[in-house]
Design a protein around this motif. Structure first.
Motif, short mmCIF file in Angstrom:
data_model
loop_
_atom_site.label_atom_id
_atom_site.label_comp_id
_atom_site.label_asym_id
_atom_site.label_seq_id
_atom_site.Cartn_x
_atom_site.Cartn_y
_atom_site.Cartn_z
N TRP A 43 0.80 -1.21 0.00
CA TRP A 43 0.00 0.00 0.00
C TRP A 43 0.84 1.28 0.00
O TRP A 43 0.30 2.38 -0.05
CB TRP A 43 -0.93 0.01 1.21
N GLN A 80 3.17 1.39 4.34
CA GLN A 80 2.91 0.09 4.96
C GLN A 80 4.15 -0.38 5.72
O GLN A 80 5.27 -0.27 5.25
CB GLN A 80 2.54 -0.93 3.90
N THR A 129 -4.07 -4.24 7.08
CA THR A 129 -4.28 -4.86 5.79
C THR A 129 -4.04 -6.36 5.85
O THR A 129 -3.17 -6.84 6.58
CB THR A 129 -3.36 -4.23 4.72
N SER A 185 -7.71 0.72 -6.58
CA SER A 185 -8.43 0.28 -5.38
C SER A 185 -9.78 0.97 -5.32
O SER A 185 -9.97 2.06 -5.84
CB SER A 185 -7.61 0.58 -4.11
N ARG A 226 -3.31 4.34 -7.73
CA ARG A 226 -2.09 4.36 -6.91
C ARG A 226 -0.87 4.34 -7.81
O ARG A 226 -0.76 3.50 -8.70
CB ARG A 226 -2.09 3.18 -5.95
#
Length: 237
Positions: A43, A80, A129, A185, A226
């Motif tokens: 992420w 992340q 996540t 996403s 992203r």
């Protein structure tokens, strides 16, 4: 010497078939089945996107009870770590339709209307996540376009004064985001905005001294793109 060589060659020719018969064929072994590497979703990175949804004022609000459509854009950055936790920051802007609505009608016949047609926020967020899914909570600064109040009695404008009609406040919320394709996403999100209270300090008798909360409940669905790191980042063997 020539006879000796000829004899040796004849013996070798006779022995070759027997030697070949003694050699056993190599046993057949089945190749191991191929196992696809597991995808690791990352992420970390910047993103931009858009959203649509609805806004619903609180029970003690001058916005009335009707739902209003909203749409807007967002952008931010996630990081992340550890390895299933995600922290980030996001800026979001939403436009609302029906800013000037039916308002609140008081027993004495005074009608108070308000006009909020824009919402914005700058928030931090933290999430957990697993695979392509991210469950998160968010909170931070909130802003709204001028909540212009209108007061009428029998359809005619009436004078009034008030305090606390703020355009700055705070917001909290949470949602679920899911990577459905590399770099893409989708999310579903609830967000609450609170801008304090408005109190009428003067005006028609039935509204003087009355206080109302300036808040909004919003529900949104959206899509983010992203950059670079947003899709499956690597393979795990």
């Amino acid at each position: 010497m020539k006879k000796f060589l000829l004899g040796a060659a004849a013996l070798a020719a006779m022995a070759a078939p027997a030697f070949a018969a003694d050699i056993q064929p190599r046993p057949y072994t089945k190749a191991p089945a191929y196992t696809a590497p597991a995808l690791v979703y990352n992420w970390t990175g910047f993103y931009i996107g858009g959203h649509v949804g609805g806004a619903f004022a609180g029970n003690d609000s001058l916005q009335g009870s009707d739902a209003r459509f909203l749409g807007g854009v967002q952008g931010g950055f996630d990081y992340q770590f550890a390895p299933n936790w995600v922290v980030g920051a996001e800026a979001q802007y939403s436009w609302l339709n029906g800013g000037s609505n039916n308002g609140v009608l008081f027993p004495g016949g005074t009608l108070v209307t308000s006009n909020t047609d824009q919402l914005g926020s700058v928030t931090g967020r933290v999430g957990y996540t697993w695979g392509p899914a991210l469950l998160y909570a968010k909170g931070g600064y909130a802003w709204r376009d001028g909540n212009n109040l209108g007061v009428t009695v029998g359809g005619l404008p009436a004078g009034f004064t008030n305090n606390g009609n703020r355009n700055d406040g705070y917001t909290v919320g949470g949602g679920l985001e899911y990577m459905f394709a590399p770099n893409w996403s989708a999310k579903a999100e609830y967000q609450y905005y609170d801008f304090g209270k408005t109190t009428f300090t003067a005006g028609p008798a039935d509204i003087t001294g009355q206080s109302f909360r300036n808040d909004e409940h919003t529900v949104k669905v959206g899509v983010n793109y992203r950059f670079g790191w947003g899709g499956p980042a690597a393979s795990k063997y």
